[in-house]
Design a protein around this motif. Structure first.
Motif, PDB file in Angstrom:
ATOM      1  N   SER A 105       0.674  -1.152  -0.021  1.00 50.49           N
ATOM      2  CA  SER A 105      -0.113  -0.050  -0.193  1.00 50.49           C
ATOM      3  C   SER A 105       0.876   1.235  -0.058  1.00 50.49           C
ATOM      4  N   GLY A 106       2.089   1.064  -0.043  1.00 51.36           N
ATOM      5  CA  GLY A 106       3.232   2.335   0.034  1.00 51.36           C
ATOM      6  C   GLY A 106       3.853   2.653   0.987  1.00 51.36           C
ATOM      7  N   TYR A 107       3.781   1.682   2.260  1.00 52.09           N
ATOM      8  CA  TYR A 107       4.246   2.107   3.493  1.00 52.09           C
ATOM      9  C   TYR A 107       5.302   1.026   4.063  1.00 52.09           C
ATOM     10  N   ASP A 108       6.665   1.713   4.272  1.00 45.30           N
ATOM     11  CA  ASP A 108       7.696   0.970   4.846  1.00 45.30           C
ATOM     12  C   ASP A 108       7.205   0.218   6.105  1.00 45.30           C
ATOM     13  N   THR A 109       7.610  -0.904   6.198  1.00 42.49           N
ATOM     14  CA  THR A 109       7.721  -1.743   7.420  1.00 42.49           C
ATOM     15  C   THR A 109       9.027  -2.121   7.744  1.00 42.49           C
ATOM     16  N   GLU A 110       9.197  -2.855   9.055  1.00 40.21           N
ATOM     17  CA  GLU A 110      10.373  -3.075   9.644  1.00 40.21           C
ATOM     18  C   GLU A 110      11.150  -4.087   8.725  1.00 40.21           C
ATOM     19  N   ASP A 116       7.148   1.445  -4.461  1.00 36.82           N
ATOM     20  CA  ASP A 116       7.448   2.854  -4.836  1.00 36.82           C
ATOM     21  C   ASP A 116       6.116   3.582  -5.701  1.00 36.82           C
ATOM     22  N   THR A 117       5.624   2.762  -6.465  1.00 39.90           N
ATOM     23  CA  THR A 117       4.501   3.099  -7.063  1.00 39.90           C
ATOM     24  C   THR A 117       3.379   3.623  -6.292  1.00 39.90           C
ATOM     25  N   SER A 118       3.074   2.808  -5.071  1.00 35.35           N
ATOM     26  CA  SER A 118       2.022   3.128  -4.377  1.00 35.35           C
ATOM     27  C   SER A 118       2.575   4.191  -3.484  1.00 35.35           C
ATOM     28  N   TYR A 119       3.806   4.396  -3.285  1.00 35.68           N
ATOM     29  CA  TYR A 119       4.248   5.542  -2.328  1.00 35.68           C
ATOM     30  C   TYR A 119       4.053   6.977  -3.017  1.00 35.68           C
ATOM     31  N   GLU A 120       4.635   6.763  -4.404  1.00 35.41           N
ATOM     32  CA  GLU A 120       4.311   8.186  -5.350  1.00 35.41           C
ATOM     33  C   GLU A 120       2.844   8.456  -5.377  1.00 35.41           C
ATOM     34  N   ASN A 121       1.817   7.585  -5.392  1.00 29.62           N
ATOM     35  CA  ASN A 121       0.447   7.935  -5.428  1.00 29.62           C
ATOM     36  C   ASN A 121      -0.136   8.301  -4.185  1.00 29.62           C
ATOM     37  N   LEU A 122       0.628   8.192  -3.005  1.00 30.74           N
ATOM     38  CA  LEU A 122       0.087   8.695  -1.951  1.00 30.74           C
ATOM     39  C   LEU A 122      -0.097  10.186  -1.738  1.00 30.74           C
TER      40      LEU A 122
END
Length: 137
Positions: A105-110, A116-122
């Motif tokens: 969904s775009g979020y880094d976990t541990e 990257d695509t989801s992050y850019e669409n946030l």
């Protein structure tokens, strides 16, 4: 006289039908309650892991991603501590699968980098600092 007997037969027939429908609905409700009780009687596994994010919109997206995994019953992401607590059925999923869903969904976990695509669409407010500390106390 025939009309009276016919009318009486119709009324009696309708009352039996209504009674059977009520019994059927009661049985279905009881079956549903049993299914709910069986699922709540089962002990759920709990896990906590870090997730980067910024705001209330992040919270909604992160929790929705986690609860979208089959077997996850609850997810609560703490915005200030940058960590999520999940309750899940460990016969249906595991922590890695939940983390992967959150990362997708775009979020880094541990353990997994966010897509990257989801992050850019946030939304802009949700685009967090990738060096942000997670699982803060």
């Amino acid at each position: 006289m025939k009309k009276v007997i016919l009318a009486l037969a119709v009324v009696v027939g309708m009352s039996f039908t209504a009674c059977n429908e009520t019994k059927k609905e009661a049985k279905e409700a009881t079956t549903a309650e049993v299914a709910v009780n069986e699922s709540t009687d089962q002990e759920m596994a709990m896990a906590t892991f870090g997730v980067r994010g910024n705001c209330g919109m992040c919270k909604k997206t992160i929790e929705t991603a986690a609860t979208g995994v089959e077997g996850v019953s609850k997810a609560n992401w703490d915005k200030d501590k940058k960590k999520i607590e999940v309750s899940y059925d460990d016969t249906k999923t595991d922590v890695a699968s939940i983390e992967k869903a959150v990362a997708a969904s775009g979020y880094d976990t541990e353990n997994f980098k966010g897509s990257d695509t989801s992050y850019e669409n946030l939304p802009a407010c949700c685009q967090y600092d990738h060096s942000m500390e997670m699982s803060q106390e």
